[in-house]
Enzyme design. Sequence first.
Site, PDB file in Angstrom:
ATOM      1  N   ARG A 139      34.085  32.039  39.829  1.00  9.76           N
ATOM      2  CA  ARG A 139      34.727  33.093  40.612  1.00  9.76           C
ATOM      3  C   ARG A 139      33.752  33.786  41.554  1.00  9.76           C
ATOM      4  NH1 ARG A 139      39.667  34.315  37.274  1.00  9.76           N
ATOM      5  NH2 ARG A 139      40.126  36.110  38.540  1.00  9.76           N
ATOM      6  N   TYR A 185      34.050  34.274  45.459  1.00  9.58           N
ATOM      7  CA  TYR A 185      34.985  35.319  45.868  1.00  9.58           C
ATOM      8  C   TYR A 185      34.419  36.694  45.521  1.00  9.58           C
ATOM      9  CZ  TYR A 185      39.529  37.779  46.203  1.00  9.58           C
ATOM     10  OH  TYR A 185      40.563  38.627  46.541  1.00  9.58           O
ATOM     11  N   ASN A 217      53.469  31.651  40.109  1.00  7.22           N
ATOM     12  CA  ASN A 217      53.564  30.478  39.216  1.00  7.22           C
ATOM     13  C   ASN A 217      54.698  30.638  38.216  1.00  7.22           C
ATOM     14  OD1 ASN A 217      51.419  29.113  40.294  1.00  7.22           O
ATOM     15  ND2 ASN A 217      50.174  29.090  38.440  1.00  7.22           N
ATOM     16  N   PHE A 218      54.731  31.779  37.514  1.00  4.35           N
ATOM     17  CA  PHE A 218      55.742  31.965  36.459  1.00  4.35           C
ATOM     18  C   PHE A 218      57.152  31.966  37.055  1.00  4.35           C
ATOM     19  CE2 PHE A 218      52.961  34.391  33.062  1.00  4.35           C
ATOM     20  CZ  PHE A 218      52.208  33.235  32.879  1.00  4.35           C
ATOM     21  N   THR A 242      45.095  41.053  30.123  1.00  3.71           N
ATOM     22  CA  THR A 242      45.993  41.972  30.837  1.00  3.71           C
ATOM     23  C   THR A 242      45.686  42.019  32.338  1.00  3.71           C
ATOM     24  OG1 THR A 242      44.565  43.922  30.619  1.00  3.71           O
ATOM     25  CG2 THR A 242      46.100  43.480  28.800  1.00  3.71           C
ATOM     26  N   ASP A 266      37.477  34.295  33.206  1.00  4.53           N
ATOM     27  CA  ASP A 266      38.755  34.971  33.491  1.00  4.53           C
ATOM     28  C   ASP A 266      38.691  36.373  32.875  1.00  4.53           C
ATOM     29  OD1 ASP A 266      41.762  33.667  34.166  1.00  4.53           O
ATOM     30  OD2 ASP A 266      41.802  35.517  33.015  1.00  4.53           O
ATOM     31  N   GLN A 297      40.717  42.020  30.814  1.00  6.86           N
ATOM     32  CA  GLN A 297      41.562  43.204  31.017  1.00  6.86           C
ATOM     33  C   GLN A 297      41.330  43.759  32.413  1.00  6.86           C
ATOM     34  OE1 GLN A 297      40.252  46.183  28.200  1.00  6.86           O
ATOM     35  NE2 GLN A 297      38.129  46.065  28.893  1.00  6.86           N
ATOM     36  N   ARG A 298      42.360  44.412  32.962  1.00  7.29           N
ATOM     37  CA  ARG A 298      42.184  45.016  34.292  1.00  7.29           C
ATOM     38  C   ARG A 298      43.256  46.073  34.512  1.00  7.29           C
ATOM     39  NH1 ARG A 298      42.330  40.832  38.695  1.00  7.29           N
ATOM     40  NH2 ARG A 298      40.167  40.468  38.141  1.00  7.29           N
TER      41      ARG A 298
HETATM   42  P1  NAD Z   1      46.677  35.038  51.180  1.00 12.43           P
HETATM   43  O1  NAD Z   1      45.886  33.835  50.779  1.00 12.43           O
HETATM   44  O2  NAD Z   1      48.165  34.929  51.185  1.00 12.43           O
HETATM   45  O3  NAD Z   1      46.230  35.550  52.631  1.00 12.43           O
HETATM   46  C1  NAD Z   1      44.955  35.362  53.171  1.00 12.43           C
HETATM   47  C2  NAD Z   1      45.113  34.978  54.632  1.00 12.43           C
HETATM   48  O4  NAD Z   1      43.827  34.823  55.231  1.00 12.43           O
HETATM   49  C3  NAD Z   1      45.843  33.649  54.827  1.00 12.43           C
HETATM   50  O5  NAD Z   1      46.824  33.780  55.824  1.00 12.43           O
HETATM   51  C4  NAD Z   1      44.731  32.706  55.258  1.00 12.43           C
HETATM   52  O6  NAD Z   1      45.194  31.610  56.027  1.00 12.43           O
HETATM   53  C5  NAD Z   1      43.806  33.630  56.001  1.00 12.43           C
HETATM   54  N1  NAD Z   1      42.415  33.167  56.076  1.00 12.43           N
HETATM   55  C6  NAD Z   1      41.645  32.706  55.070  1.00 12.43           C
HETATM   56  N2  NAD Z   1      40.422  32.396  55.530  1.00 12.43           N
HETATM   57  C7  NAD Z   1      40.409  32.686  56.861  1.00 12.43           C
HETATM   58  C8  NAD Z   1      39.434  32.592  57.884  1.00 12.43           C
HETATM   59  N3  NAD Z   1      38.212  32.130  57.637  1.00 12.43           N
HETATM   60  N4  NAD Z   1      39.785  32.991  59.131  1.00 12.43           N
HETATM   61  C9  NAD Z   1      41.019  33.444  59.417  1.00 12.43           C
HETATM   62  N5  NAD Z   1      41.987  33.558  58.478  1.00 12.43           N
HETATM   63  C10 NAD Z   1      41.676  33.182  57.217  1.00 12.43           C
HETATM   64  O7  NAD Z   1      46.211  36.213  50.233  1.00 12.43           O
HETATM   65  P2  NAD Z   1      46.689  37.738  50.111  1.00 12.43           P
HETATM   66  O8  NAD Z   1      47.085  37.945  48.709  1.00 12.43           O
HETATM   67  O9  NAD Z   1      47.610  38.079  51.199  1.00 12.43           O
HETATM   68  O10 NAD Z   1      45.308  38.496  50.320  1.00 12.43           O
HETATM   69  C11 NAD Z   1      44.977  39.169  51.522  1.00 12.43           C
HETATM   70  C12 NAD Z   1      43.664  39.902  51.343  1.00 12.43           C
HETATM   71  O11 NAD Z   1      43.802  40.866  50.303  1.00 12.43           O
HETATM   72  C13 NAD Z   1      42.496  38.993  50.963  1.00 12.43           C
HETATM   73  O12 NAD Z   1      41.342  39.436  51.624  1.00 12.43           O
HETATM   74  C14 NAD Z   1      42.374  39.219  49.481  1.00 12.43           C
HETATM   75  O13 NAD Z   1      41.061  38.993  49.020  1.00 12.43           O
HETATM   76  C15 NAD Z   1      42.786  40.669  49.343  1.00 12.43           C
HETATM   77  N6  NAD Z   1      43.281  40.969  47.990  1.00 12.43           N
HETATM   78  C16 NAD Z   1      44.502  40.515  47.569  1.00 12.43           C
HETATM   79  C17 NAD Z   1      44.926  40.799  46.276  1.00 12.43           C
HETATM   80  C18 NAD Z   1      46.259  40.349  45.750  1.00 12.43           C
HETATM   81  O14 NAD Z   1      46.543  40.555  44.579  1.00 12.43           O
HETATM   82  N7  NAD Z   1      47.139  39.764  46.537  1.00 12.43           N
HETATM   83  C19 NAD Z   1      44.095  41.523  45.408  1.00 12.43           C
HETATM   84  C20 NAD Z   1      42.856  41.931  45.872  1.00 12.43           C
HETATM   85  C21 NAD Z   1      42.457  41.670  47.171  1.00 12.43           C
HETATM   86  N1  UDP Z   2      47.382  32.867  34.581  1.00 10.96           N
HETATM   87  C1  UDP Z   2      48.226  32.243  33.676  1.00 10.96           C
HETATM   88  N2  UDP Z   2      49.010  31.227  34.125  1.00 10.96           N
HETATM   89  C2  UDP Z   2      49.033  30.832  35.429  1.00 10.96           C
HETATM   90  C3  UDP Z   2      48.182  31.490  36.350  1.00 10.96           C
HETATM   91  C4  UDP Z   2      47.365  32.500  35.893  1.00 10.96           C
HETATM   92  O1  UDP Z   2      48.260  32.594  32.487  1.00 10.96           O
HETATM   93  O2  UDP Z   2      49.801  29.900  35.745  1.00 10.96           O
HETATM   94  C5  UDP Z   2      46.538  33.985  34.104  1.00 10.96           C
HETATM   95  C6  UDP Z   2      45.082  33.913  34.536  1.00 10.96           C
HETATM   96  O3  UDP Z   2      44.336  33.153  33.609  1.00 10.96           O
HETATM   97  C7  UDP Z   2      44.699  35.374  34.547  1.00 10.96           C
HETATM   98  C8  UDP Z   2      45.991  36.098  34.927  1.00 10.96           C
HETATM   99  O4  UDP Z   2      47.050  35.171  34.683  1.00 10.96           O
HETATM  100  O5  UDP Z   2      44.321  35.792  33.262  1.00 10.96           O
HETATM  101  C9  UDP Z   2      46.040  36.516  36.387  1.00 10.96           C
HETATM  102  O6  UDP Z   2      45.706  35.389  37.157  1.00 10.96           O
HETATM  103  P1  UDP Z   2      45.802  35.353  38.741  1.00 10.96           P
HETATM  104  O7  UDP Z   2      45.279  34.017  39.169  1.00 10.96           O
HETATM  105  O8  UDP Z   2      47.150  35.749  39.170  1.00 10.96           O
HETATM  106  O9  UDP Z   2      44.841  36.517  39.253  1.00 10.96           O
HETATM  107  P2  UDP Z   2      43.381  37.041  38.822  1.00 10.96           P
HETATM  108  O10 UDP Z   2      42.873  36.283  37.636  1.00 10.96           O
HETATM  109  O11 UDP Z   2      42.567  36.826  40.032  1.00 10.96           O
HETATM  110  O12 UDP Z   2      43.624  38.452  38.486  1.00 10.96           O
END
Ligand code: NAD
Ligand code: UDP
Length: 313
Positions: A141, A144, A189-190, A209, A272, A275-276
């Site tokens: 991870r 990221y 996914n779910f 969590t 993984d 908790q969060r």
């Molecule tokens: P997403 O994957 O749907 O969106 C990301 C977008 O960025 C996509 O459209 C992708 O094509 C574009 N992208 C990726 N690399 C690029 C690059 N090099 N140049 C131009 N475009 C690029 O994900 P999301 O859930 O919409 O996430 C958006 C942002 O929010 C991300 O920065 C992510 O890290 C952050 N974020 C999301 C969550 C969440 O739970 N969804 C949580 C924490 C942070």
């Molecule tokens: N997870 C799961 N089944 C799936 C996808 C994810 O049980 O099909 C679990 C994963 O292991 C993690 C939690 O769900 O503990 C959240 O995962 P997700 O990939 O959504 O986000 P993140 O781990 O980045 O919070």
Amino acid sequence: MKRILVTGGSGFIGSHLCERLLNEGNEVICLDNYFTGSKRNIIELLGNPYFELVRHDITEPYYAEVDEIYNLACPASPVHYQYNPIKTIKTSVMGAINMLGLAKRVKAPILQASTSEVYGDPAVHPQPESYWGNVNPIGPRSCYDEGKRCAETLFMGYHTQNGVAIKIARIFNTYGPNMNVNDGRVVSNFIVQALQGKDLTIFGDGSQTRSFQYVDDLVDGLLVLMQTDASVTGPVNLGNPTEFTMLELAREIIDLTGSSSELVFHPLPQDDPQQRRPDIGLAQELLNGWKPQVELQQGLQHTITYFENLLSA
Ligand code: NAD
Ligand code: UDP
Ligand code: UDP
């Protein structure tokens, strides 16, 4: 009328943000390389003359005259950000440098979509912004987590060294319509598995969590954060503090879809987080009492309807 740049604008969160910014009377430049985003997410915005779509990768410089920048470009699902880890960290780091260079040149405030992943597998629970985190710098991870941590460092550097107005949002797990069917994160996914009558894939024993925030609540928070006084830089947590185990989430989705799917257990991926949950005290203090409004059941229902329509199309 402001001209606002949204990087990652055709992704899940970005598409909602572009729509809201347009509805509030702004001009929007949506920049994306379509790695995980899709034109389908913004297709209804294409007819709007104040919406401009640019295919561009933020690891390359980009020049435009804008009033505000939301930097969301970065794959967010573990499956996608681990597909090409070097590209992921380039997007976070080189992308941040380019967008900060742009913000500096045009003197525009810039908001960074940071993440709860900066806390890693947290030893402090719930997580306040003052917690420095517990991140493995060389694990699967890390491309990221460390990329996003370095981006925060760059934002702070451009702020203190160059006077750039910055806003760092630490976003916790967010879900809703416009997630990709193949996104790979747990909520989509779910739901897709339940709707297709496939077994729901629980990683580990399902006792880990997460705290799930509906996308509209996040967008509200991002908009308010961008409008705060220049002295507010963040980081600020944006998330829903109601915490669930993955087993509880799976059962809720099976109930809401009326699916006959069962649960199947797969190994827990390395590192993984167990908790969060966000501490949102700071957000409430700085963002005019902002707090999430949408409960899990209600948000899941909207998301299920979205995927039902998508899968039957
Ligand atoms: P997403 O994957 O749907 O969106 C990301 C977008 O960025 C996509 O459209 C992708 O094509 C574009 N992208 C990726 N690399 C690029 C690059 N090099 N140049 C131009 N475009 C690029 O994900 P999301 O859930 O919409 O996430 C958006 C942002 O929010 C991300 O920065 C992510 O890290 C952050 N974020 C999301 C969550 C969440 O739970 N969804 C949580 C924490 C942070
Ligand atoms: N997870 C799961 N089944 C799936 C996808 C994810 O049980 O099909 C679990 C994963 O292991 C993690 C939690 O769900 O503990 C959240 O995962 P997700 O990939 O959504 O986000 P993140 O781990 O980045 O919070
Ligand atoms: N940059 C950009 N758009 C701009 C201004 C700068 O993409 O409108 C890029 C530029 O290519 C540079 C980076 O942002 O690589 C950082 O810019 P900065 O001015 O901080 O650094 P310098 O150009 O001095 O290296």
